[in-house]
Design a protein around this motif. Structure first.
Motif, PDB file in Angstrom:
ATOM      1  N   TRP A   2     -10.212   6.623  10.545  1.00 45.41           N
ATOM      2  CA  TRP A   2     -10.344   5.992  11.856  1.00 45.41           C
ATOM      3  C   TRP A   2     -10.145   6.986  12.989  1.00 45.41           C
ATOM      4  N   LEU A   3      -9.219   7.922  12.821  1.00 45.30           N
ATOM      5  CA  LEU A   3      -9.017   8.934  13.840  1.00 45.30           C
ATOM      6  C   LEU A   3     -10.270   9.792  14.013  1.00 45.30           C
ATOM      7  N   CYS A   4     -10.883  10.191  12.918  1.00 47.28           N
ATOM      8  CA  CYS A   4     -12.120  10.987  12.985  1.00 47.28           C
ATOM      9  C   CYS A   4     -13.272  10.180  13.578  1.00 47.28           C
ATOM     10  N   LEU A   5     -13.340   8.907  13.249  1.00 49.20           N
ATOM     11  CA  LEU A   5     -14.385   8.057  13.816  1.00 49.20           C
ATOM     12  C   LEU A   5     -14.225   7.937  15.330  1.00 49.20           C
ATOM     13  N   ILE A   6     -13.003   7.746  15.788  1.00 50.50           N
ATOM     14  CA  ILE A   6     -12.747   7.669  17.232  1.00 50.50           C
ATOM     15  C   ILE A   6     -13.112   8.993  17.902  1.00 50.50           C
ATOM     16  N   PHE A   7     -12.742  10.108  17.263  1.00 48.34           N
ATOM     17  CA  PHE A   7     -13.054  11.426  17.821  1.00 48.34           C
ATOM     18  C   PHE A   7     -14.566  11.650  17.892  1.00 48.34           C
ATOM     19  N   ALA A   8     -15.292  11.211  16.866  1.00 53.88           N
ATOM     20  CA  ALA A   8     -16.748  11.367  16.869  1.00 53.88           C
ATOM     21  C   ALA A   8     -17.380  10.552  17.997  1.00 53.88           C
ATOM     22  N   VAL A   9     -16.890   9.341  18.201  1.00 56.20           N
ATOM     23  CA  VAL A   9     -17.419   8.499  19.283  1.00 56.20           C
ATOM     24  C   VAL A   9     -17.122   9.130  20.639  1.00 56.20           C
ATOM     25  N   VAL A  10     -15.914   9.671  20.797  1.00 55.62           N
ATOM     26  CA  VAL A  10     -15.552  10.320  22.061  1.00 55.62           C
ATOM     27  C   VAL A  10     -16.463  11.523  22.330  1.00 55.62           C
ATOM     28  N   LEU A  11     -16.720  12.336  21.319  1.00 52.06           N
ATOM     29  CA  LEU A  11     -17.615  13.480  21.498  1.00 52.06           C
ATOM     30  C   LEU A  11     -19.024  13.040  21.864  1.00 52.06           C
ATOM     31  N   PHE A  12     -19.515  12.003  21.200  1.00 52.60           N
ATOM     32  CA  PHE A  12     -20.863  11.522  21.481  1.00 52.60           C
ATOM     33  C   PHE A  12     -20.956  10.952  22.899  1.00 52.60           C
TER      34      PHE A  12
ATOM     35  N   PRO B 187     -16.898  15.156  12.443  1.00 55.89           N
ATOM     36  CA  PRO B 187     -15.855  14.140  12.263  1.00 55.89           C
ATOM     37  C   PRO B 187     -16.408  12.801  11.780  1.00 55.89           C
ATOM     38  N   ALA B 188     -17.664  12.502  12.105  1.00 55.81           N
ATOM     39  CA  ALA B 188     -18.260  11.262  11.598  1.00 55.81           C
ATOM     40  C   ALA B 188     -18.420  11.326  10.077  1.00 55.81           C
ATOM     41  N   LEU B 189     -18.786  12.487   9.554  1.00 51.10           N
ATOM     42  CA  LEU B 189     -18.897  12.645   8.097  1.00 51.10           C
ATOM     43  C   LEU B 189     -17.531  12.543   7.421  1.00 51.10           C
ATOM     44  N   ILE B 190     -16.511  13.097   8.063  1.00 46.47           N
ATOM     45  CA  ILE B 190     -15.165  12.972   7.508  1.00 46.47           C
ATOM     46  C   ILE B 190     -14.738  11.507   7.502  1.00 46.47           C
ATOM     47  N   ALA B 191     -15.084  10.777   8.542  1.00 46.87           N
ATOM     48  CA  ALA B 191     -14.760   9.348   8.592  1.00 46.87           C
ATOM     49  C   ALA B 191     -15.471   8.590   7.473  1.00 46.87           C
TER      50      ALA B 191
ATOM     51  N   SER C 289       0.834  -1.189   0.000  1.00 48.93           N
ATOM     52  CA  SER C 289       0.000   0.000   0.000  1.00 48.93           C
ATOM     53  C   SER C 289       0.876   1.249   0.000  1.00 48.93           C
ATOM     54  N   THR C 290       0.373   2.271  -0.606  1.00 47.80           N
ATOM     55  CA  THR C 290       1.103   3.528  -0.665  1.00 47.80           C
ATOM     56  C   THR C 290       0.579   4.487   0.377  1.00 47.80           C
ATOM     57  N   SER C 291       1.279   5.599   0.556  1.00 45.65           N
ATOM     58  CA  SER C 291       0.834   6.569   1.548  1.00 45.65           C
ATOM     59  C   SER C 291      -0.486   7.209   1.145  1.00 45.65           C
ATOM     60  N   ARG C 292      -0.787   7.227  -0.170  1.00 41.90           N
ATOM     61  CA  ARG C 292      -2.071   7.778  -0.618  1.00 41.90           C
ATOM     62  C   ARG C 292      -3.238   6.929  -0.161  1.00 41.90           C
ATOM     63  N   SER C 293      -3.043   5.641   0.012  1.00 36.31           N
ATOM     64  CA  SER C 293      -4.139   4.792   0.461  1.00 36.31           C
ATOM     65  C   SER C 293      -4.150   4.633   1.982  1.00 36.31           C
ATOM     66  N   VAL C 294      -3.015   4.810   2.632  1.00 32.07           N
ATOM     67  CA  VAL C 294      -2.942   4.656   4.081  1.00 32.07           C
ATOM     68  C   VAL C 294      -3.448   5.904   4.789  1.00 32.07           C
ATOM     69  N   LEU C 295      -3.148   7.073   4.258  1.00 29.28           N
ATOM     70  CA  LEU C 295      -3.532   8.316   4.921  1.00 29.28           C
ATOM     71  C   LEU C 295      -5.046   8.465   5.098  1.00 29.28           C
ATOM     72  N   PRO C 296      -5.875   8.257   4.058  1.00 28.87           N
ATOM     73  CA  PRO C 296      -7.326   8.350   4.295  1.00 28.87           C
ATOM     74  C   PRO C 296      -7.821   7.327   5.314  1.00 28.87           C
ATOM     75  N   PHE C 297      -7.220   6.157   5.319  1.00 35.26           N
ATOM     76  CA  PHE C 297      -7.593   5.118   6.280  1.00 35.26           C
ATOM     77  C   PHE C 297      -7.307   5.594   7.704  1.00 35.26           C
ATOM     78  N   LEU C 298      -6.121   6.149   7.933  1.00 34.69           N
ATOM     79  CA  LEU C 298      -5.767   6.628   9.270  1.00 34.69           C
ATOM     80  C   LEU C 298      -6.617   7.828   9.686  1.00 34.69           C
ATOM     81  N   VAL C 299      -6.809   8.765   8.772  1.00 32.75           N
ATOM     82  CA  VAL C 299      -7.630   9.942   9.080  1.00 32.75           C
ATOM     83  C   VAL C 299      -9.074   9.519   9.356  1.00 32.75           C
TER      84      VAL C 299
END
Length: 142
Positions: free
Chosen positions: A14-24, A50-54, A2-12
């Motif tokens: 999941w990070l946004c999903l975790i942040f959305a859950v924490v806020l909720f 952040p859930a929409l970004i995820a 995998s390249t960084s172009r495919s890994v970066l959206p995956f990491l962002v």
């Protein structure tokens, strides 16, 4: 591989999903601690962004819809803040540059809401060429 172009959206994503859950969860905890319900609602609805970004990062089939909603939210927030700067101005000497930034962000958000793409993207994604097994064996790549 995998390249960084495919890994970066995956990491962002999941990070946004975790942040959305924490806020909720935080808003639910505040409600249990008898914080005013309007405050809990505002913090709980903040988890939507952040859930929409995820969704845009993790689900390519829903990306266009999520980007349009994100663009609409950015556009509405910038227009609302722009109007607020005239109704209740802050006299810190930066009013003109702040309003200019709000206009630029509102235009970008509006373009995202209309196009369903990130501003500046042409919408075409170039496929990554993976070398075939025969090319690996010969040690050549295109």
């Amino acid at each position: 591989m995998s390249t960084s172009r495919s890994v970066l959206p995956f990491l962002v994503g999941w990070l946004c999903l975790i942040f959305a859950v924490v806020l909720f969860v935080f808003s639910a905890l505040m409600l249990l601690l008898q914080t005013p319900p309007l405050t809990c609602l505002v913090i709980g609805s903040t988890a939507l962004f952040p859930a929409l970004i995820a969704v845009a990062c993790l689900l390519p089939s829903k990306r266009t819809i999520a980007l349009r909603v994100i663009g609409g939210i950015v556009f509405a927030a910038c227009v609302g803040t722009f109007i607020t700067t005239f109704v209740n101005p802050v006299n810190d000497g930066q009013g003109r540059s702040r309003r200019g930034l709000l206009v630029v962000a509102a235009i970008a958000g509006g373009a995202m809401a209309i196009k369903g793409k990130w501003p500046g993207s042409n919408g075409r994604v170039e496929p990554v060429k993976e070398p075939s097994n025969a090319q690996d064996a010969l040690g050549r790549a295109d």
